[in-house]
Design a protein around this motif. Structure first.
Motif, mmCIF file in Angstrom:
data_model
loop_
_atom_site.group_PDB
_atom_site.id
_atom_site.type_symbol
_atom_site.label_atom_id
_atom_site.label_comp_id
_atom_site.label_asym_id
_atom_site.label_seq_id
_atom_site.Cartn_x
_atom_site.Cartn_y
_atom_site.Cartn_z
ATOM 1 N N ALA A 86 -7.510 -18.039 -102.231
ATOM 2 C CA ALA A 86 -8.461 -18.049 -101.121
ATOM 3 C C ALA A 86 -9.850 -17.661 -101.611
ATOM 4 O O ALA A 86 -10.006 -16.768 -102.452
ATOM 5 C CB ALA A 86 -8.013 -17.086 -100.023
ATOM 6 N N THR A 122 -7.974 -21.701 -93.033
ATOM 7 C CA THR A 122 -8.161 -22.889 -93.858
ATOM 8 C C THR A 122 -9.224 -23.778 -93.226
ATOM 9 O O THR A 122 -9.224 -24.000 -92.010
ATOM 10 C CB THR A 122 -6.847 -23.677 -94.005
ATOM 11 O OG1 THR A 122 -5.832 -22.803 -94.491
ATOM 12 C CG2 THR A 122 -7.014 -24.820 -94.993
ATOM 13 N N GLN A 213 -13.376 -26.986 -88.965
ATOM 14 C CA GLN A 213 -11.921 -27.163 -88.995
ATOM 15 C C GLN A 213 -11.438 -28.360 -88.183
ATOM 16 O O GLN A 213 -10.238 -28.508 -87.964
ATOM 17 C CB GLN A 213 -11.225 -25.891 -88.486
ATOM 18 C CG GLN A 213 -11.436 -24.677 -89.385
ATOM 19 C CD GLN A 213 -10.803 -23.423 -88.815
ATOM 20 O OE1 GLN A 213 -11.121 -22.995 -87.707
ATOM 21 N NE2 GLN A 213 -9.889 -22.817 -89.567
ATOM 22 N N GLN A 286 -8.565 -29.509 -94.045
ATOM 23 C CA GLN A 286 -7.703 -28.370 -94.375
ATOM 24 C C GLN A 286 -7.457 -28.261 -95.877
ATOM 25 O O GLN A 286 -6.318 -28.202 -96.347
ATOM 26 C CB GLN A 286 -6.374 -28.507 -93.632
ATOM 27 C CG GLN A 286 -6.521 -28.561 -92.123
ATOM 28 C CD GLN A 286 -6.981 -27.227 -91.528
ATOM 29 O OE1 GLN A 286 -6.239 -26.252 -91.537
ATOM 30 N NE2 GLN A 286 -8.227 -27.170 -91.057
ATOM 31 N N ARG A 289 -8.736 -22.592 -98.567
ATOM 32 C CA ARG A 289 -8.422 -21.315 -97.902
ATOM 33 C C ARG A 289 -9.609 -20.361 -98.081
ATOM 34 O O ARG A 289 -10.155 -20.245 -99.185
ATOM 35 C CB ARG A 289 -7.153 -20.700 -98.512
ATOM 36 C CG ARG A 289 -5.896 -21.441 -98.095
ATOM 37 C CD ARG A 289 -4.729 -21.193 -99.031
ATOM 38 N NE ARG A 289 -4.426 -19.787 -99.234
ATOM 39 C CZ ARG A 289 -3.688 -19.019 -98.433
ATOM 40 N NH1 ARG A 289 -3.174 -19.545 -97.331
ATOM 41 N NH2 ARG A 289 -3.443 -17.751 -98.720
#
Length: 293
Positions: A86, A122, A213, A286, A289
């Protein structure tokens, strides 16, 4: 005692005003040492950070922290695409577009507290001619300003605005043919911005409705720009409003193809990439992260 989570800080030593010693001291002071085992590496050149980030992900490092400006964040994020690692951000640049969009504090102590909470989500990324971006990409005037800004010793919003106002009336629009949502748009183009996130940085909102997103690009097209339209567009960007229809048009799509009459400059996350006549811009949903408040 349970095993501590691995965190690696990738620091661009040329970003910001704080010295290496200051940043290292802040990390030791504010990072939860009971929860995390951390190490620090420094970039040695432009383009080094993606390799460092990829290496960290391959080594099983859980959180990789970009310490620098938008260029450093872009490079680290590129190395982490489609991995389990991430991205976290300690913002030290002049714009900090992705950090601002995600709500990460501009102070390094506050940004370190975000890491301590380890709240991971994400987000989408984009690509322009194969080059990843995470906030915005663009062709035309904003890319031209990116190229000029990169060579300017003075940074910050004031310098950026001064450059825009100095150059805006001298930059010519160019004909392009754009394919958006199956429709062909034959148009003049002063600038075409492709937004994954809402802003360029410095809270200058090119696409205030953009959702990082939703799997969609928010495309902002400015056909021609005179002084009145430039002032309107600047006001809307700084007040988080959509520009009036006579100043800019907006489209949502997951893919754009653009053919220009002659070569045009383009950028990704504010970094000037060069010139091209054909542009393929697409979303990669997506794909990254990130740690958020």
């Amino acid at each position: 005692m349970s095993q501590r989570t691995k965190v690696r800080f990738i620091i661009n030593p040329t970003s910001g005003t704080k010295s290496r010693k200051d940043v290292e001291a802040l990390i030791r002071e504010h990072l939860n040492q009971d929860k995390y085992a951390h190490d620090i590496v420094y970039t040695e050149r432009a383009g080094h950070a993606p390799d460092l980030a990829r290496e960290a992900a391959n080594q099983g490092v859980a959180i990789v922290v970009a310490v620098g400006g938008d260029g450093t964040v872009n490079e680290v994020a590129r190395g982490l695409l489609h991995t389990e690692a991430a991205l976290a951000i300690l913002p030290k640049g002049s714009g900090n577009g992705l950090a601002r969009h995600l709500g990460i504090p501009m102070g390094l102590d506050g940004a370190l507290r975000v890491i301590n909470k380890a709240n991971i989500t994400t987000i989408d990324s984009g690509q322009i001619n194969g080059h990843p971006f995470f906030t915005t990409a663009g062709i035309g005037f904003d890319a031209y300003i990116s190229s000029v800004f990169a060579g300017n010793k003075k940074r910050g919003l004031q310098t950026y605005v001064e450059l825009v106002m100095k150059e805006v009336l001298n930059y010519k629009h160019l004909p392009v043919i754009a394919s958006i949502n199956g429709n062909t748009l034959d148009t003049d183009c002063f600038v075409m911005a492709f937004a994954n996130a809402a802003q360029y940085g410095n809270n200058a909102y090119i696409a205030p409705n953009a959702d990082i997103q939703d799997g969609l690009l928010d495309v902002c097209l400015v056909r021609r720009l005179d002084l009145i339209k430039a002032l309107n567009l600047s006001y809307c960007m700084l007040t988080k409003q959509l520009a009036n229809a006579d100043s800019a048009e907006y489209f949502q799509t997951d893919r754009v193809n653009v053919q220009a009459e002659e070569e045009m400059m383009y950028h990704a996350d504010g970094d000037y990439l060069g010139k091209a006549q054909t542009f393929e811009v697409s979303m990669v949903p997506q794909s990254l992260r990130v740690l958020v408040p």
